[in-house]
Design an enzyme around this catalytic site. Structure first.
Site, mmCIF file in Angstrom:
data_model
loop_
_atom_site.group_PDB
_atom_site.id
_atom_site.type_symbol
_atom_site.label_atom_id
_atom_site.label_comp_id
_atom_site.label_asym_id
_atom_site.label_seq_id
_atom_site.Cartn_x
_atom_site.Cartn_y
_atom_site.Cartn_z
ATOM 1 N N ASP A 32 5.488 -10.232 12.347
ATOM 2 C CA ASP A 32 6.510 -9.333 11.808
ATOM 3 C C ASP A 32 7.123 -8.437 12.886
ATOM 4 O OD1 ASP A 32 8.075 -8.271 9.857
ATOM 5 O OD2 ASP A 32 6.529 -6.972 9.013
ATOM 6 N N GLY A 35 13.096 -8.544 13.706
ATOM 7 C CA GLY A 35 14.407 -7.975 13.372
ATOM 8 C C GLY A 35 14.538 -6.557 13.909
ATOM 9 N N ARG A 36 13.498 -5.747 13.695
ATOM 10 C CA ARG A 36 13.544 -4.351 14.161
ATOM 11 C C ARG A 36 13.535 -4.277 15.686
ATOM 12 N NH1 ARG A 36 8.644 -2.700 10.839
ATOM 13 N NH2 ARG A 36 8.692 -4.931 10.420
ATOM 14 N N HIS A 49 13.915 -13.097 16.886
ATOM 15 C CA HIS A 49 13.115 -14.292 16.575
ATOM 16 C C HIS A 49 12.903 -15.125 17.849
ATOM 17 C CE1 HIS A 49 13.275 -13.215 12.452
ATOM 18 N NE2 HIS A 49 14.546 -13.463 12.297
ATOM 19 N N THR A 78 8.455 -18.654 1.409
ATOM 20 C CA THR A 78 9.285 -19.154 0.304
ATOM 21 C C THR A 78 10.357 -18.110 -0.057
ATOM 22 O OG1 THR A 78 7.472 -18.384 -1.123
ATOM 23 C CG2 THR A 78 7.650 -20.750 -0.812
ATOM 24 N N TRP A 81 14.245 -17.591 2.270
ATOM 25 C CA TRP A 81 15.545 -18.241 1.991
ATOM 26 C C TRP A 81 16.571 -17.208 1.565
ATOM 27 C CZ3 TRP A 81 15.859 -22.969 3.793
ATOM 28 C CH2 TRP A 81 14.736 -23.808 3.781
ATOM 29 N N LEU A 143 -7.414 -26.542 19.440
ATOM 30 C CA LEU A 143 -6.906 -25.626 18.404
ATOM 31 C C LEU A 143 -6.056 -26.367 17.373
ATOM 32 C CD1 LEU A 143 -6.185 -22.528 17.636
ATOM 33 C CD2 LEU A 143 -4.073 -22.986 18.885
ATOM 34 N N LEU A 207 0.353 -8.040 2.560
ATOM 35 C CA LEU A 207 0.033 -9.450 2.772
ATOM 36 C C LEU A 207 1.258 -10.359 2.637
ATOM 37 C CD1 LEU A 207 -2.536 -10.839 3.470
ATOM 38 C CD2 LEU A 207 -3.181 -10.847 1.074
HETATM 39 C C1 FPP Z 1 9.360 -11.641 10.545
HETATM 40 O O1 FPP Z 1 10.121 -10.681 11.244
HETATM 41 C C2 FPP Z 1 9.509 -12.938 11.179
HETATM 42 C C3 FPP Z 1 9.948 -14.069 10.563
HETATM 43 C C4 FPP Z 1 10.355 -14.083 9.153
HETATM 44 C C5 FPP Z 1 10.113 -15.325 11.296
HETATM 45 C C6 FPP Z 1 9.105 -15.653 12.348
HETATM 46 C C7 FPP Z 1 9.604 -16.817 13.105
HETATM 47 C C8 FPP Z 1 9.589 -16.967 14.442
HETATM 48 C C9 FPP Z 1 8.964 -15.991 15.362
HETATM 49 C C10 FPP Z 1 10.253 -18.139 15.136
HETATM 50 C C11 FPP Z 1 10.335 -19.463 14.445
HETATM 51 C C12 FPP Z 1 9.049 -20.168 14.284
HETATM 52 C C13 FPP Z 1 8.491 -21.082 15.090
HETATM 53 C C14 FPP Z 1 7.184 -21.652 14.691
HETATM 54 C C15 FPP Z 1 9.067 -21.558 16.342
HETATM 55 P P1 FPP Z 1 11.314 -9.940 10.484
HETATM 56 O O2 FPP Z 1 12.553 -10.687 10.734
HETATM 57 O O3 FPP Z 1 10.995 -9.786 9.032
HETATM 58 O O4 FPP Z 1 11.311 -8.569 11.217
HETATM 59 P P2 FPP Z 1 11.780 -7.166 10.584
HETATM 60 O O5 FPP Z 1 10.796 -6.829 9.505
HETATM 61 O O6 FPP Z 1 11.682 -6.248 11.754
HETATM 62 O O7 FPP Z 1 13.171 -7.331 10.076
#
Ligand code: FPP
Length: 256
Positions: A32, A35-36, A49, A78, A81, A143, A207
């Site tokens: 997580d 985005g921030r 990302h 899920t 999207w 792994l 979670l």
């Molecule tokens: C959560 O951060 C992150 C995700 C929903 C995506 C995680 C995916 C990747 C790091 C890359 C793609 C995956 C692979 C396996 C190559 P957020 O966007 O919710 O962050 P925020 O809460 O700060 O907005």
């Protein structure tokens, strides 16, 4: 008390503090804060990302090195999207790029690339890359990297329940014999032990529908560090803290 987070600290130091005989067998990570992280730097979310993928590379390598057997990364839920199409597309593209660029090294390092979740709803190119990665690496014995994609814990439980119901109808299983072990076989994680440790960076303490059945007795570790800034020393700290917890699984310590 030794401080993991002083400037002086480096990976070598933190590595020395973890007990190599008590490495968690299964670690789950809710990646997580991308985005921030990007917002702070006035960058588009997709750049967060992208930076998060660099962290994935490092953490997968280190988990494999120290002998973690299963690493489950929550990459796309899920519920994800609901994000803008542009962001969803960027995530799918990053997945394809990651698998294309990293598969040879993952294979060389003996990693098995597996996925959990309903991957059939992902774009065809992602499905093909995931299947290709699994087929190439399935005979490795290092792994096991589980990428949780289009994964949701509630969705997984409902799906498992429907599959189990079909087997009851066919007479393969008697209702009175259903127990936790049997039900677990109907989940995406069939054959994978429950996570010992769940890590969630970025300051959130929830979670978010991640492995909700399997986490019943997992140890949780939170940090304010955002995923792109999560380094090997933070992984070591999480493992160190885990190793100093008292896991009782609802029982009491034998000397009590
Ligand atoms: C959560 O951060 C992150 C995700 C929903 C995506 C995680 C995916 C990747 C790091 C890359 C793609 C995956 C692979 C396996 C190559 P957020 O966007 O919710 O962050 P925020 O809460 O700060 O907005």
């Amino acid at each position: 008390m030794w401080n993991f987070f002083t400037k002086k600290n480096n990976v070598k130091d933190s590595n020395q503090l973890i007990d190599m005989n008590n490495i968690p067998k299964h670690i789950g990570i809710i990646m997580d804060g991308n985005g921030r992280w990007a917002k702070e730097k006035k960058l588009p979310r997709s750049m967060g990302h992208k930076a998060g993928v660099e962290t994935i590379r490092e953490i997968v390598k280190e988990c494999n090195r120290i002998g973690v057997k299963y690493l489950t990364l929550y990459a796309f839920s899920t519920e994800n999207w609901k994000r803008p199409t542009e962001e969803v597309n960027a995530l799918m593209k990053l997945l394809v790029e990651y698998l294309s660029k990293e598969i040879d090294e993952l294979h060389r390092n003996n990693v098995i690339v597996n996925s959990i979740g309903d991957i059939n709803k992902l774009p065809q190119i992602c499905i093909d890359k995931l299947n290709g990665a699994y087929n190439k690496t399935k005979n490795n014995d290092g792994l096991i990297l589980n990428l949780a994609l289009n994964y949701g814990g509630r969705d997984e439980i409902l799906r498992g329940m429907k599959l189990l119901y079909k087997d009851v109808q066919r007479g393969k299983i008697k209702i009175e014999n259903i127990d936790e072990n049997i039900f677990s076989r109907y989940l995406y994680t069939n054959g994978i032990p429950d996570p010992d440790l769940i890590i969630r960076p970025s300051g959130e303490q929830r979670l978010s529908n991640f492995l909700i059945w399997q986490c019943a007795y997992s140890e949780f570790w939170y940090s304010n560090i955002k995923w792109p800034d999560f380094k090997i020393k933070h992984l070591h700290k999480a493992i160190y803290d885990y190793q100093n917890r008292d896991r009782r699984f609802g029982g009491v310590k034998s000397e009590q």
